[in-house]
Design an enzyme around this catalytic site. Structure first.
Site, PDB file in Angstrom:
ATOM      1  CE  LYS A  69      -4.543  -1.043   2.025  1.00 50.23           C
ATOM      2  NZ  LYS A  69      -5.263  -0.554   2.841  1.00 50.23           N
ATOM      3  CG  ASP A 106      -8.456   1.762   3.042  1.00 45.85           C
ATOM      4  OD1 ASP A 106      -9.017   0.721   2.413  1.00 45.85           O
ATOM      5  OD2 ASP A 106      -7.416   1.467   3.146  1.00 45.85           O
TER       6      ASP A 106
END
Ligand code: ATR
Length: 276
Positions: A69, A106
């Site tokens: 990520k 997210d």
């Protein structure tokens, strides 16, 4: 004329546990889109090569998960402000002009999940208490500050990690010792567990929960089990509770829309498909 079948993937290492293929697969079937979404195990050393090759194979984008990520930010041509702020991306879009666009959905998924599960939630009404300062916490903190929590009390077993986040996110963040969590619960309007405590195979979250009371919103990023001790006790105390599965579902909405051109619904059928 040949029809191009759009492909998408989730890249991680390991990747077998990912629920994203079921999630996107459900939507592809439901909307009758002739596309595919596959899990691909990519070791860190191969990430660059794989990401540069996928667009040539017909991939329109990918999700990235642990441990990629952060690294993908360095491979992208464009990074959204929220991904820059969080320091990580979970979604890549391979644009037709060859450019790679990185985003982090997210925090969006986290907030949308609460909004869907608790439509009356007022983030500005009082402080938020966030447990944990690991990878998941950054997106949560950024999104809670973005929707206007007046104060964010942050507790982590390793205090210095919480202090690092405070340095990055500024004055609205206040760090407390992990041992003080029980004393802060009563004053919090929004309570979030971002730690791995309570997850299958991990220790239980053992902070004193007797400060829980009606009017509070309590949510847990852990979704295996769906009903964690925190959520069970919060519901018993009269709090509004939202489970963590919805965050996973909602974070996928903007990606699916960008890749496949259809804004998908998060509903009970999707939840059932992902829990299967
Ligand atoms: P993620 O990227 O999913 O957030 P992580 O970065 O490993 O995962 O973070 C896990 C979080 O759970 C951290 O906040 C961690 O606390 P530390 O920073 O002190 O490691 C927290 N955590 C894990 N096990 C814990 C335990 N036994 N007690 C308290 N906190 C714990």
């Amino acid at each position: 004329m040949s029809t191009i079948i759009p492909l998408a993937a989730v890249l991680g290492h390991p990747i077998a546990h990912s629920r994203s293929p079921q999630l996107h697969g459900h939507w592809l079937a439901r909307y009758g889109i002739a596309g595919h979404y596959v899990p691909i195990d990519v070791s860190p050393g191969n990430l660059d090569d794989v990401i540069r090759t996928l667009p040539k194979l017909g991939f329109v984008g990918v999700n990235v998960t642990i441990p990629h990520k952060e690294a993908v930010l360095g491979l992208a041509d464009l990074v959204t402000d929220r991904a820059t702020l969080i320091g990580a991306a979970n979604t890549l879009i391979f644009r037709k002009d060859g450019k790679i666009h990185a985003d982090n959905t997210d925090g969006y998924g986290f907030i949308q999940n609460i909004r869907q599960g608790a439509p009356d939630w007022q983030p500005k009404a009082g402080p938020a208490l966030v447990l944990g300062a690991g990878g998941a916490a950054r997106a949560i903190i950024a999104s809670l500050l973005d929707v206007g929590v007046p104060k964010l009390v942050l507790a982590n077993r390793t205090r210095i990690k919480a202090e690092k986040l405070q340095a990055d996110f500024g004055k609205r963040v206040e760090v407390i010792d992990w041992i003080q969590v029980g004393n802060q619960i009563e004053d919090a309007h929004t309570i979030v567990n971002t730690t791995s405590l309570g997850m299958v195979g991990h220790p239980e979250l053992r902070v004193p929960l007797d400060g829980l009371r009606p009017g509070q919103l309590v949510t847990d990023l852990v979704y295996a089990p769906l009903h964690t001790r925190l959520l069970v006790e919060a519901a018993a105390a009269g709090c509004t509770t939202v489970d963590g599965l919805g965050m996973l579902l909602h974070q996928a909405v903007p990606a699916f829309e960008r890749w496949f051109g259809q804004r998908p619904e998060v509903d009970d059928q999707l939840r059932a498909a992902v829990l299967k």
